[in-house]
Design a protein around this motif. Structure first.
Motif, PDB file in Angstrom:
ATOM      1  N   GLY A 104       0.820  -1.213   0.000  1.00  0.00           N
ATOM      2  CA  GLY A 104       0.000   0.000   0.000  1.00  0.00           C
ATOM      3  C   GLY A 104       0.849   1.256   0.000  1.00  0.00           C
ATOM      4  N   LYS A 105       1.903   1.249   0.802  1.00  0.00           N
ATOM      5  CA  LYS A 105       2.780   2.418   0.856  1.00  0.00           C
ATOM      6  C   LYS A 105       3.603   2.574  -0.420  1.00  0.00           C
ATOM      7  N   TYR A 106       3.914   1.459  -1.062  1.00  0.00           N
ATOM      8  CA  TYR A 106       4.613   1.516  -2.342  1.00  0.00           C
ATOM      9  C   TYR A 106       3.760   2.254  -3.375  1.00  0.00           C
ATOM     10  N   PHE A 107       2.465   1.935  -3.416  1.00  0.00           N
ATOM     11  CA  PHE A 107       1.585   2.528  -4.424  1.00  0.00           C
ATOM     12  C   PHE A 107       1.274   3.997  -4.175  1.00  0.00           C
ATOM     13  N   ILE A 108       1.548   4.507  -2.990  1.00  0.00           N
ATOM     14  CA  ILE A 108       1.421   5.953  -2.775  1.00  0.00           C
ATOM     15  C   ILE A 108       2.794   6.614  -2.815  1.00  0.00           C
ATOM     16  N   SER A 109       3.751   5.894  -3.394  1.00  0.00           N
ATOM     17  CA  SER A 109       5.107   6.374  -3.643  1.00  0.00           C
ATOM     18  C   SER A 109       5.883   6.719  -2.366  1.00  0.00           C
ATOM     19  N   GLN A 110       5.603   6.007  -1.289  1.00  0.00           N
ATOM     20  CA  GLN A 110       6.318   6.205  -0.023  1.00  0.00           C
ATOM     21  C   GLN A 110       7.798   5.827  -0.159  1.00  0.00           C
ATOM     22  N   TYR A 111       8.088   4.851  -1.025  1.00  0.00           N
ATOM     23  CA  TYR A 111       9.457   4.347  -1.143  1.00  0.00           C
ATOM     24  C   TYR A 111      10.137   4.766  -2.439  1.00  0.00           C
ATOM     25  N   GLY A 112       9.480   5.554  -3.257  1.00  0.00           N
ATOM     26  CA  GLY A 112      10.050   5.895  -4.560  1.00  0.00           C
ATOM     27  C   GLY A 112       9.938   4.695  -5.491  1.00  0.00           C
ATOM     28  N   ALA A 113      10.799   4.653  -6.479  1.00  0.00           N
ATOM     29  CA  ALA A 113      10.881   3.537  -7.437  1.00  0.00           C
ATOM     30  C   ALA A 113       9.579   3.293  -8.187  1.00  0.00           C
ATOM     31  N   ILE A 114       8.718   4.295  -8.242  1.00  0.00           N
ATOM     32  CA  ILE A 114       7.477   4.165  -8.987  1.00  0.00           C
ATOM     33  C   ILE A 114       7.215   5.501  -9.678  1.00  0.00           C
ATOM     34  N   LYS A 115       6.872   5.423 -10.918  1.00  0.00           N
ATOM     35  CA  LYS A 115       6.599   6.625 -11.700  1.00  0.00           C
ATOM     36  C   LYS A 115       5.105   6.725 -11.949  1.00  0.00           C
ATOM     37  N   ASP A 116       4.637   7.944 -12.125  1.00  0.00           N
ATOM     38  CA  ASP A 116       3.240   8.157 -12.491  1.00  0.00           C
ATOM     39  C   ASP A 116       3.084   7.760 -13.954  1.00  0.00           C
ATOM     40  N   ILE A 117       2.299   6.743 -14.183  1.00  0.00           N
ATOM     41  CA  ILE A 117       2.119   6.229 -15.533  1.00  0.00           C
ATOM     42  C   ILE A 117       0.715   6.564 -15.991  1.00  0.00           C
ATOM     43  N   ASP A 118       0.628   7.343 -17.056  1.00  0.00           N
ATOM     44  CA  ASP A 118      -0.673   7.724 -17.604  1.00  0.00           C
ATOM     45  C   ASP A 118      -0.583   7.681 -19.122  1.00  0.00           C
ATOM     46  N   PHE A 119      -1.230   6.697 -19.719  1.00  0.00           N
ATOM     47  CA  PHE A 119      -1.213   6.533 -21.166  1.00  0.00           C
ATOM     48  C   PHE A 119      -2.288   7.361 -21.865  1.00  0.00           C
ATOM     49  N   THR A 120      -3.117   8.056 -21.127  1.00  0.00           N
ATOM     50  CA  THR A 120      -4.224   8.820 -21.701  1.00  0.00           C
ATOM     51  C   THR A 120      -3.772   9.777 -22.805  1.00  0.00           C
ATOM     52  N   PRO A 121      -2.731  10.603 -22.596  1.00  0.00           N
ATOM     53  CA  PRO A 121      -2.327  11.527 -23.669  1.00  0.00           C
ATOM     54  C   PRO A 121      -1.933  10.828 -24.967  1.00  0.00           C
ATOM     55  N   ILE A 122      -1.355   9.671 -24.873  1.00  0.00           N
ATOM     56  CA  ILE A 122      -0.960   8.924 -26.071  1.00  0.00           C
ATOM     57  C   ILE A 122      -2.204   8.525 -26.864  1.00  0.00           C
ATOM     58  N   PHE A 123      -3.197   7.989 -26.158  1.00  0.00           N
ATOM     59  CA  PHE A 123      -4.421   7.579 -26.842  1.00  0.00           C
ATOM     60  C   PHE A 123      -5.204   8.775 -27.361  1.00  0.00           C
ATOM     61  N   GLU A 124      -5.193   9.872 -26.634  1.00  0.00           N
ATOM     62  CA  GLU A 124      -5.868  11.080 -27.112  1.00  0.00           C
ATOM     63  C   GLU A 124      -5.227  11.576 -28.409  1.00  0.00           C
ATOM     64  N   GLU A 125      -3.906  11.527 -28.464  1.00  0.00           N
ATOM     65  CA  GLU A 125      -3.200  11.963 -29.671  1.00  0.00           C
ATOM     66  C   GLU A 125      -3.500  11.036 -30.853  1.00  0.00           C
ATOM     67  N   ILE A 126      -3.483   9.740 -30.600  1.00  0.00           N
ATOM     68  CA  ILE A 126      -3.773   8.779 -31.669  1.00  0.00           C
ATOM     69  C   ILE A 126      -5.184   8.984 -32.194  1.00  0.00           C
ATOM     70  N   LEU A 127      -6.139   9.122 -31.280  1.00  0.00           N
ATOM     71  CA  LEU A 127      -7.526   9.310 -31.707  1.00  0.00           C
ATOM     72  C   LEU A 127      -7.732  10.648 -32.411  1.00  0.00           C
ATOM     73  N   ALA A 128      -7.008  11.690 -31.979  1.00  0.00           N
ATOM     74  CA  ALA A 128      -7.109  13.000 -32.639  1.00  0.00           C
ATOM     75  C   ALA A 128      -6.568  12.924 -34.062  1.00  0.00           C
ATOM     76  N   GLU A 129      -5.483  12.184 -34.258  1.00  0.00           N
ATOM     77  CA  GLU A 129      -4.927  12.027 -35.592  1.00  0.00           C
ATOM     78  C   GLU A 129      -5.881  11.278 -36.512  1.00  0.00           C
ATOM     79  N   GLU A 130      -6.659  10.374 -35.925  1.00  0.00           N
ATOM     80  CA  GLU A 130      -7.623   9.608 -36.716  1.00  0.00           C
ATOM     81  C   GLU A 130      -8.956  10.355 -36.829  1.00  0.00           C
ATOM     82  N   GLY A 131      -9.051  11.537 -36.217  1.00  0.00           N
ATOM     83  CA  GLY A 131     -10.255  12.347 -36.288  1.00  0.00           C
ATOM     84  C   GLY A 131     -11.399  11.818 -35.448  1.00  0.00           C
ATOM     85  N   GLU A 132     -11.083  11.052 -34.392  1.00  0.00           N
ATOM     86  CA  GLU A 132     -12.134  10.471 -33.579  1.00  0.00           C
ATOM     87  C   GLU A 132     -12.373  11.242 -32.291  1.00  0.00           C
ATOM     88  N   VAL A 133     -11.569  12.222 -32.013  1.00  0.00           N
ATOM     89  CA  VAL A 133     -11.795  13.007 -30.791  1.00  0.00           C
ATOM     90  C   VAL A 133     -12.119  14.426 -31.164  1.00  0.00           C
TER      91      VAL A 133
END
Length: 133
Positions: A104-133
Motif C-alpha cells: 500500500g505504501k509503495y503505491f502511494i510512492s512512499q518508497y520511490g521507485a514508482i513513476k506516475d504512468i498515464d497513457f491517456t495523452p498517447i491515446f488522445e493523440e492517436i484518436l485526434a490524428e484519426e479524427g475520432e476526438v
C-alpha cells in the motif's frame, strides 16, 4: 527451473532469476521461497535472488525489510539507484516498521521507485490524428 532450485539447495549456491514470477504459478513460487527460508531444508544456506514487477512480494510475511530492494532511475544522470526497504529506517515520516502494509505504501510512492504512468495523452493523440476526438 526446478532442477536449478534443487541444485542451489543441495550445494548452497545462489540462484539468480530474471522475472521469476513470469512463468510460474504464484503458489509454486511462494513454496520455492519458503524452501529457501526453511533452515531445516536449506542447510547449505543457498540464496535466491530474483527481480519482479509484481508488488505482491512487498510483504513482511515473506521478506525482511533488508531483503526487499528497489531500483529507481535517476532522471538527471539516467543511472540506476539500488536501495533496500530497510534504508528508510524505522522512525520518522518515511520510517518502515515490520508488518506494515509495504504494498500500500509503495503505491502511494512512499518508497520511490514508482513513476506516475498515464497513457491517456498517447491515446488522445492517436484518436485526434484519426479524427475520432
Amino acid at each position: 527451473m526446478f532442477p536449478l532450485v534443487i541444485k542451489a539447495i543441495q550445494t548452497g549456491g545462489t540462484l539468480v532469476v530474471d522475472e521469476f514470477d513470469a512463468s510460474i504459478h504464484p503458489m509454486a513460487l511462494m513454496s520455492i521461497i519458503n524452501v529457501f527460508h526453511n533452515d531445516d531444508i536449506n542447510i547449505q544456506h543457498a540464496q535466491l535472488i530474483f527481480n519482479t514487477h509484481n508488488p505482491i512480494f512487498l510483504n513482511s510475511n515473506l521478506f525482511r525489510r533488508d531483503e526487499i530492494k528497489f531500483v529507481e532511475r535517476d532522471d538527471d544522470s539516467h543511472q540506476s539507484i539500488l536501495y533496500a526497504l530497510s534504508d528508510f529506517g524505522t522512525t520518522g515520516d518515511k520510517g518502515v516498521r515490520k508488518h506494515e502494509d509495504y504494498m500500500g505504501k509503495y503505491f502511494i510512492s512512499q518508497y520511490g521507485a514508482i513513476k506516475d504512468i498515464d497513457f491517456t495523452p498517447i491515446f488522445e493523440e492517436i484518436l485526434a490524428e484519426e479524427g475520432e476526438v
